[in-house]
Motif scaffolding. Structure first.
Motif, PDB file in Angstrom:
ATOM      1  N   LEU A   1     -50.956 -43.601 -21.424  1.00  0.00           N
ATOM      2  CA  LEU A   1     -51.312 -44.642 -22.371  1.00  0.00           C
ATOM      3  C   LEU A   1     -50.987 -44.187 -23.789  1.00  0.00           C
ATOM      4  N   THR A   2     -50.471 -45.113 -24.597  1.00  0.00           N
ATOM      5  CA  THR A   2     -50.008 -44.764 -25.936  1.00  0.00           C
ATOM      6  C   THR A   2     -50.580 -45.660 -27.025  1.00  0.00           C
ATOM      7  N   VAL A   3     -51.354 -46.690 -26.649  1.00  0.00           N
ATOM      8  CA  VAL A   3     -51.851 -47.663 -27.634  1.00  0.00           C
ATOM      9  C   VAL A   3     -53.267 -48.067 -27.282  1.00  0.00           C
ATOM     10  N   LEU A   4     -54.121 -48.169 -28.304  1.00  0.00           N
ATOM     11  CA  LEU A   4     -55.446 -48.781 -28.184  1.00  0.00           C
ATOM     12  C   LEU A   4     -55.775 -49.423 -29.519  1.00  0.00           C
ATOM     13  N   ILE A   5     -55.908 -50.753 -29.520  1.00  0.00           N
ATOM     14  CA  ILE A   5     -56.207 -51.506 -30.741  1.00  0.00           C
ATOM     15  C   ILE A   5     -57.323 -52.498 -30.429  1.00  0.00           C
ATOM     16  N   PHE A   6     -58.353 -52.530 -31.271  1.00  0.00           N
ATOM     17  CA  PHE A   6     -59.455 -53.468 -31.105  1.00  0.00           C
ATOM     18  C   PHE A   6     -59.241 -54.674 -32.018  1.00  0.00           C
ATOM     19  N   LEU A   7     -59.218 -55.867 -31.426  1.00  0.00           N
ATOM     20  CA  LEU A   7     -59.144 -57.119 -32.171  1.00  0.00           C
ATOM     21  C   LEU A   7     -60.451 -57.885 -31.983  1.00  0.00           C
ATOM     22  N   ASP A   8     -60.594 -58.997 -32.697  1.00  0.00           N
ATOM     23  CA  ASP A   8     -61.866 -59.726 -32.686  1.00  0.00           C
ATOM     24  C   ASP A   8     -62.251 -60.231 -31.308  1.00  0.00           C
ATOM     25  N   ASP A   9     -61.296 -60.745 -30.544  1.00  0.00           N
ATOM     26  CA  ASP A   9     -61.636 -61.335 -29.244  1.00  0.00           C
ATOM     27  C   ASP A   9     -61.091 -60.551 -28.059  1.00  0.00           C
ATOM     28  N   CYS A  10     -60.496 -59.402 -28.318  1.00  0.00           N
ATOM     29  CA  CYS A  10     -59.914 -58.632 -27.216  1.00  0.00           C
ATOM     30  C   CYS A  10     -59.622 -57.212 -27.676  1.00  0.00           C
ATOM     31  N   LEU A  11     -59.209 -56.387 -26.732  1.00  0.00           N
ATOM     32  CA  LEU A  11     -58.636 -55.091 -27.075  1.00  0.00           C
ATOM     33  C   LEU A  11     -57.277 -55.001 -26.408  1.00  0.00           C
ATOM     34  N   VAL A  12     -56.388 -54.250 -27.032  1.00  0.00           N
ATOM     35  CA  VAL A  12     -54.997 -54.182 -26.588  1.00  0.00           C
ATOM     36  C   VAL A  12     -54.656 -52.741 -26.238  1.00  0.00           C
ATOM     37  N   THR A  13     -54.052 -52.544 -25.067  1.00  0.00           N
ATOM     38  CA  THR A  13     -53.591 -51.228 -24.645  1.00  0.00           C
ATOM     39  C   THR A  13     -52.112 -51.318 -24.278  1.00  0.00           C
ATOM     40  N   ALA A  14     -51.450 -50.179 -24.269  1.00  0.00           N
ATOM     41  CA  ALA A  14     -50.054 -50.139 -23.830  1.00  0.00           C
ATOM     42  C   ALA A  14     -49.790 -48.803 -23.177  1.00  0.00           C
ATOM     43  N   CYS A  15     -48.877 -48.820 -22.202  1.00  0.00           N
ATOM     44  CA  CYS A  15     -48.501 -47.596 -21.507  1.00  0.00           C
ATOM     45  C   CYS A  15     -47.017 -47.338 -21.720  1.00  0.00           C
ATOM     46  N   GLN A  16     -46.576 -46.172 -21.296  1.00  0.00           N
ATOM     47  CA  GLN A  16     -45.212 -45.756 -21.557  1.00  0.00           C
ATOM     48  C   GLN A  16     -44.191 -46.541 -20.739  1.00  0.00           C
ATOM     49  N   GLU A  17     -44.623 -47.319 -19.770  1.00  0.00           N
ATOM     50  CA  GLU A  17     -43.706 -48.190 -19.034  1.00  0.00           C
ATOM     51  C   GLU A  17     -43.298 -49.403 -19.859  1.00  0.00           C
ATOM     52  N   GLY A  18     -43.980 -49.606 -21.003  1.00  0.00           N
ATOM     53  CA  GLY A  18     -43.601 -50.712 -21.868  1.00  0.00           C
ATOM     54  C   GLY A  18     -44.397 -51.984 -21.659  1.00  0.00           C
ATOM     55  N   PHE A  19     -45.574 -51.893 -21.043  1.00  0.00           N
ATOM     56  CA  PHE A  19     -46.421 -53.062 -20.829  1.00  0.00           C
ATOM     57  C   PHE A  19     -47.582 -53.045 -21.816  1.00  0.00           C
ATOM     58  N   ILE A  20     -47.693 -54.110 -22.596  1.00  0.00           N
ATOM     59  CA  ILE A  20     -48.771 -54.246 -23.576  1.00  0.00           C
ATOM     60  C   ILE A  20     -49.785 -55.217 -23.001  1.00  0.00           C
ATOM     61  N   CYS A  21     -50.987 -54.737 -22.739  1.00  0.00           N
ATOM     62  CA  CYS A  21     -52.001 -55.500 -22.010  1.00  0.00           C
ATOM     63  C   CYS A  21     -53.115 -55.962 -22.942  1.00  0.00           C
ATOM     64  N   THR A  22     -53.603 -57.173 -22.688  1.00  0.00           N
ATOM     65  CA  THR A  22     -54.714 -57.760 -23.436  1.00  0.00           C
ATOM     66  C   THR A  22     -55.948 -57.821 -22.536  1.00  0.00           C
ATOM     67  N   TRP A  23     -57.046 -57.275 -23.049  1.00  0.00           N
ATOM     68  CA  TRP A  23     -58.318 -57.278 -22.331  1.00  0.00           C
ATOM     69  C   TRP A  23     -59.298 -58.168 -23.101  1.00  0.00           C
ATOM     70  N   ALA A  24     -59.680 -59.282 -22.484  1.00  0.00           N
ATOM     71  CA  ALA A  24     -60.578 -60.219 -23.161  1.00  0.00           C
ATOM     72  C   ALA A  24     -61.975 -59.624 -23.257  1.00  0.00           C
ATOM     73  N   ARG A  25     -62.591 -59.786 -24.434  1.00  0.00           N
ATOM     74  CA  ARG A  25     -63.984 -59.368 -24.586  1.00  0.00           C
ATOM     75  C   ARG A  25     -64.888 -60.276 -23.755  1.00  0.00           C
ATOM     76  N   PRO A  26     -66.120 -59.819 -23.500  1.00  0.00           N
ATOM     77  CA  PRO A  26     -67.055 -60.646 -22.730  1.00  0.00           C
ATOM     78  C   PRO A  26     -67.204 -62.039 -23.339  1.00  0.00           C
ATOM     79  N   GLY A  27     -67.054 -63.059 -22.491  1.00  0.00           N
ATOM     80  CA  GLY A  27     -67.208 -64.434 -22.938  1.00  0.00           C
ATOM     81  C   GLY A  27     -65.976 -65.050 -23.552  1.00  0.00           C
ATOM     82  N   LYS A  28     -64.890 -64.263 -23.726  1.00  0.00           N
ATOM     83  CA  LYS A  28     -63.692 -64.778 -24.379  1.00  0.00           C
ATOM     84  C   LYS A  28     -62.595 -65.187 -23.399  1.00  0.00           C
TER      85      LYS A  28
END
Length: 605
Positions: free
Chosen positions: A560-587
């Motif tokens: 994993l190479t990325v971790l960013i917290f946004l208002d309604d989600c958090l964003v991660t990315a891995c070295q395969e080039g996939f940027i994933c969005t994780w919805a916060r509870p209720g979002k």
């Protein structure tokens, strides 16, 4: 990657998690909100630079103002980021660039100048160049260090200087940082420098030129690469995570060293500030996350949960909070803080003020302050960890006051420990009182009061040295620099010139290294550890609180190479080039019906 199970994970060791639960609720992966190269084929990351992600808000009135930029291999993409609202449309990038001969390593957009029609995006490269582009207008406006006369090593990190439309800072694996102005050009000959300021294992030079040219300043920091740097929330301080294992925190305007910290061993790879600027978290090759107090200039906690190098740390601004308590205040800070408290008439803005927090912490009558800092980390072990910093870690004295009184009394009649206005302990017996500035016997390290930094740490308001930033912006700035006193050179006793990236606690580098350099590096690392371990620079594991992660889940197949917290989600990315969005509870329910196939139970490809 490894078959090791994520701590707190499922029964299957290779199971990729698509949701996890915290006290706030359930975070869910949104497969349809995944960003990647348009073909969605996993990137062959062998030998490539880490995938990085950056965001900018262009203040679009349509409510779709978030933009995402990411690099994968030789490619750079710029998209409208739809987050939890709509599925990602990878067929319509705003801009896509493929580079030859060099790879993009990092990027940053200027939030001050960003509009729906124009974005100033900086891109750093593996050959040392820095490019300024406008992905919306699809223009390339400038190229800095084009002929690699400034620095030939890869760019490790770059950021716009907070509050500036023209200044940006760039770090290289050479261990140097350079301050640029977009309005100036780089010369056609290698730059010449004049010493501006020098301290313990760092130096600042100004460009020696009669005309305005880049770079304005050059910082040389530590031994080896500056892997990452971060500006404090107010933009006044600069934290550098270095390959020699040191965190160094500077006042950016004056180049004064505020404080330092040493990793348990190995290099530091990442650094971040708490939203209120009171704490710094680092991660690196010791597989630990380390929490450092800005005001106390000391390590206050470490976190153990990763099984390999920690690549990114970040605070969650939505969870971090300091709640008000309606209780009598009792001041226990410095004299300067006391005056500020009087002048502010008891201001209770918890996120920005330490005064009431300190007083509530030490009040014997009031209720304890509910303090929570949430931060996260991702690593080469493919795991995401979430951590909580709470009052019992931040303010252990209030939690252990009774025990401390009993264990650390200076005499048979001493039974109370109070705090003086200078933050020192005073011990009083039942029959007599001690002066308010007298010292009690030392407390255990994990429960002690703030320790002063051996590197001359100070609070942000304790001094106002001459600013070097204003001087640096003057084209002929040599005359002003000459009036500044230069510090005497002090050799860095903790230098580790031959450190290699294979000293991880449980991770062995895949890259082979020269045996002689490896032997020298190992010896130097051992000598360095012997000098700093057990000191305020690097407390022993048992001397400070050891955090356990709230969540520790395997969420990818590659590092994993990325971790960013946004208002309604958090964003991660891995070295395969996939940027994933994780919805916060209720979002998760915000995702529109145009994506009926979306399901939070999907897996990472």
């Amino acid at each position: 990657m490894s078959n090791m199970a994520a701590e707190g994970g499922g029964k299957e060791t290779n199971e990729i998690k698509t949701q996890f639960t915290t006290r706030e609720g359930v975070y869910k992966l949104l497969p349809n909100s995944e960003y990647s190269r348009p073909n969605r084929v996993p990137f062959n990351s062998q030998g490539s630079n880490p995938v990085k992600v950056s965001f900018v808000n262009v203040n679009d009135q349509s409510g779709n103002g978030e933009r995402i930029c990411f690099n994968v291999g030789r490619e750079l993409y710029f998209y409208i980021y739809k987050g939890v609202r709509k599925a990602a449309d990878l067929s319509k990038p705003i801009d896509k660039r493929i580079y030859k001969g060099t790879l993009p390593t990092c990027h940053d957009s200027n939030p001050l100048t960003a509009t729906a029609d124009s974005v100033s995006l900086l891109v750093g490269f593996s050959a040392g160049q820095v490019q300024l582009i406008d992905p919306i207008k699809k223009e390339t406006s400038k190229l800095f260090n084009e002929d690699r006369l400034v620095d030939k090593s890869p760019v490790t990190c770059l950021k716009w200087v907070p509050g500036s439309e023209n200044l940006f800072l760039v770090s290289h694996s050479s261990g140097s940082l350079y301050l640029y102005n977009v309005e100036h050009t780089c010369g056609t000959t290698p730059p010449h420098y004049q010493l501006l300021k020098q301290g313990e294992n760092y130096a600042v030079h100004t460009g020696k030129s009669k005309t305005a040219r880049n770079p304005l300043l050059r910082w040389t920091v530590g031994e080896g690469a500056v892997n990452e740097f971060a500006f404090s929330p107010d933009g006044k301080f600069l934290a550098c995570a270095c390959q020699d294992g040191f965190l160094r925190v500077f006042c950016f305007d004056t180049a004064e060293l505020h404080g330092t910290m040493k990793s348990y061993f190995g290099g530091l790879l990442c650094v971040c500030w708490s939203p209120d600027g009171r704490y710094i978290v680092t991660g690196g090759e010791d597989d630990l996350v380390t929490v450092w107090s800005f005001s106390d200039c000391r390590v206050i906690a470490r976190g153990r949960g990763h099984k390999s190098w920690v690549s990114v740390v970040a605070f969650d601004h939505c969870i971090t909070s300091v709640q008000d308590c309606e209780a009598p205040t009792e001041f226990s800070g410095s004299d300067e803080d006391f005056q500020e408290q009087v002048q502010s008439n008891g201001s209770r803005e918890r996120t920005n003020s330490s005064l009431s927090r300190l007083s509530k912490r030490n009040s014997t009558e009031g209720r304890p302050v509910n303090v929570t800092y949430r931060f996260g980390s991702v690593g080469q072990d493919t795991q995401l960890c979430l951590w909580d910093l709470t009052e019992d870690i931040l303010f252990p004295l209030s939690r252990t006051r009774t025990l401390t009184n009993a264990m650390n009394a200076s005499g048979p009649g001493a039974d109370t420990v109070t705090l003086g206005t200078n933050g020192n302990n005073s011990v009083s017996s039942s029959g007599s009182s001690a002066p308010s500035n007298s010292l009690s016997p030392p407390l255990p390290r994990s429960n002690s009061l703030p320790h002063s930094s051996p590197t001359g740490g100070s609070s942000p308001n304790s001094h106002k040295p001459t600013s070097i930033m204003d001087s640096a912006l003057i084209a002929t700035g040599v005359s002003k620099f000459a009036t500044l006193a230069l510090h005497e050179v002090r050799k860095e006793r903790n230098a580790d010139k031959d450190h290699k990236r294979n000293h991880s606690m449980s991770y062995i580098s895949n890259k082979s290294t020269d045996k002689l350099s490896q032997l020298i590096g190992t010896r130097a690392a051992k000598a360095d550890a012997a000098r700093t371990l057990g000191t305020v620079l690097c407390p022993r594991i048992e001397e400070i609180p050891l955090l356990e992660p709230l969540v520790c889940k395997k969420i990818a197949h590659e590092r994993l190479t990325v971790l960013i917290f946004l208002d309604d989600c958090l964003v991660t990315a891995c070295q395969e080039g996939f940027i994933c969005t994780w919805a916060r509870p209720g979002k998760v329910g915000l995702l529109t019906s145009q994506n009926p196939t979306n399901s939070p139970s999907g897996t990472v490809v």
